[in-house]
Design an enzyme around this catalytic site. Structure first.
Site, mmCIF file in Angstrom:
data_model
loop_
_atom_site.group_PDB
_atom_site.id
_atom_site.type_symbol
_atom_site.label_atom_id
_atom_site.label_comp_id
_atom_site.label_asym_id
_atom_site.label_seq_id
_atom_site.Cartn_x
_atom_site.Cartn_y
_atom_site.Cartn_z
ATOM 1 N N LEU A 147 28.820 37.772 44.416
ATOM 2 C CA LEU A 147 29.138 37.581 42.991
ATOM 3 C C LEU A 147 28.560 36.263 42.500
ATOM 4 C CD1 LEU A 147 30.852 38.762 40.592
ATOM 5 C CD2 LEU A 147 32.652 37.199 41.337
ATOM 6 N N HIS B 8 34.526 26.827 48.142
ATOM 7 C CA HIS B 8 33.761 25.908 47.296
ATOM 8 C C HIS B 8 34.456 25.806 45.933
ATOM 9 C CE1 HIS B 8 30.422 24.428 44.819
ATOM 10 N NE2 HIS B 8 29.816 24.080 45.943
#
Length: 339
Positions: free
Chosen positions: A133, A237
């Site tokens: 994604l 992240h």
């Protein structure tokens, strides 16, 4: 870039003509996106694999890849991508670290030692995967991320026989500004003689057999790793926090599995418990000049003709009333779910 109007966008399978757009998106990732490598030949191969998967007759989950893109319908601009894998760990093992805990006690010293332990496992071999994604920074607003992410579940729902009973999602781990990975530097990098950027690129282009060849098979005590590596185990992240929230809203959960490269979390769920699959209802499209219904996620078409979009819709029994501007053919068979 045009103003963001959600109903102007759709998700569809990637085509050969999308190669340049995907290359441009890959340039923006900053590394660590195995499913969107910054390598033209690798991206071309992924598109070709996806097209072959769409054309193949499939009756159970296998080694197929379905690559999707987010397209602005009025202009044809591609500004996002996502992927769905029928089955992972089929042609080659899918490696993860499973984190457990251990306690050791010395009665003589009156001390207890506790640490986490990393076990190299293939627990997800055969599962399906949603991943890859990525949205262009200009369109990370207006619900487009949710449209792109949930289109993958609509694709699964429309082709359920092609997917396994368990589904996983890997989130990118913590990456420094220079592209290096604290987790890689503290563990795997010591065995491979290459930095994270090199290893990540090699994996995305050539596959992960080199992991099986060189990765230590014995459990690793976290207490022996640098603190910089330990503190990022299972941490996504910062750019992936929104993606994690969306996964959790769909029912995915973190069960102590992490990526062997960057230590990012792997989440999983029983496929039939994914929220979008549970909520999806079949309906026949009834286009009208205007519709003031709530925004809904709808999909239509099979395989190469698959489309997903978000637009106002009213569900009346087996009919879904949608605006003509959405471009949905009259009487088209839809899957409809709350957006």
């Amino acid at each position: 870039m045009p103003d963001i109007r959600l109903s102007d966008w759709q998700v569809r399978p990637a085509r050969e003509s999308d190669l340049e757009a995907l290359c441009a998106l890959a340039e923006l990732t900053g590394g660590g996106f195995t499913n969107l490598p910054c390598n033209r030949d690798a991206l071309k191969a992924r598109i070709e694999r996806s097209l072959a998967s769409l054309a193949r007759k499939v009756v159970e989950a296998g080694d197929e890849l379905y690559l999707l893109v987010l397209e602005h319908r009025p202009t044809g601009l591609v500004r996002g991508t996502a992927a769905v894998f029928g089955g992972i760990g089929i042609s080659s093992p899918f490696y993860s670290y499973k984190i457990t805990s251990i306690s050791l006690h010395s009665r003589e010293l009156s001390r207890t030692f506790r640490t986490r332990v990393l076990h190299l496992v293939n627990d997800f071999d055969g599962a399906s995967e949603v991943g890859g994604l990525f949205l262009h920074p200009d369109v990370r607003t207006g619900g487009l991320g949710r449209l792109l992410a949930r289109s993958r579940y609509m694709f699964i729902a429309r082709h359920r026989e092609r997917f396994a009973d368990r589904c996983v999602a890997e989130l990118r781990g913590v990456i420094r500004a220079d592209g290096s990975s604290p987790f890689w530097d503290g563990l795997a990098g010591r065995f491979f003689g290459m930095d994270f950027v090199e290893a990540d690129h090699f994996n995305s282009v050539h596959g992960n057999q080199f992991i099986a060849d060189l990765m230590p098979k014995y459990p690793v005590y976290a207490a022996l790793l640098p603190e910089t590596a330990v503190e990022v185990m299972g941490v996504e992240h910062p750019d992936g926090r929104g993606a994690r929230r969306m996964l959790e809203q769909e029912g995915f959960r973190f069960n102590a599995y992490i990526d062997i490269f960057d230590g990012g979390p792997t989440l999983d769920v029983e496929t039939d418990r994914i929220r979008t699959l549970v909520e999806a209802r079949s309906a026949r499209a009834a286009p009208v000049p205007s519709c003031d219904g709530a925004t809904a996620l709808i999909s239509m078409g099979q395989l190469a003709d698959f489309r997903a979009l978000a637009c106002p819709a009213l569900l009346e029994g087996e009919r879904a009333i949608v605006p003509l501007a959405a471009g949905v053919p009259d009487q088209a068979e839809l899957l409809h779910a709350p957006f």
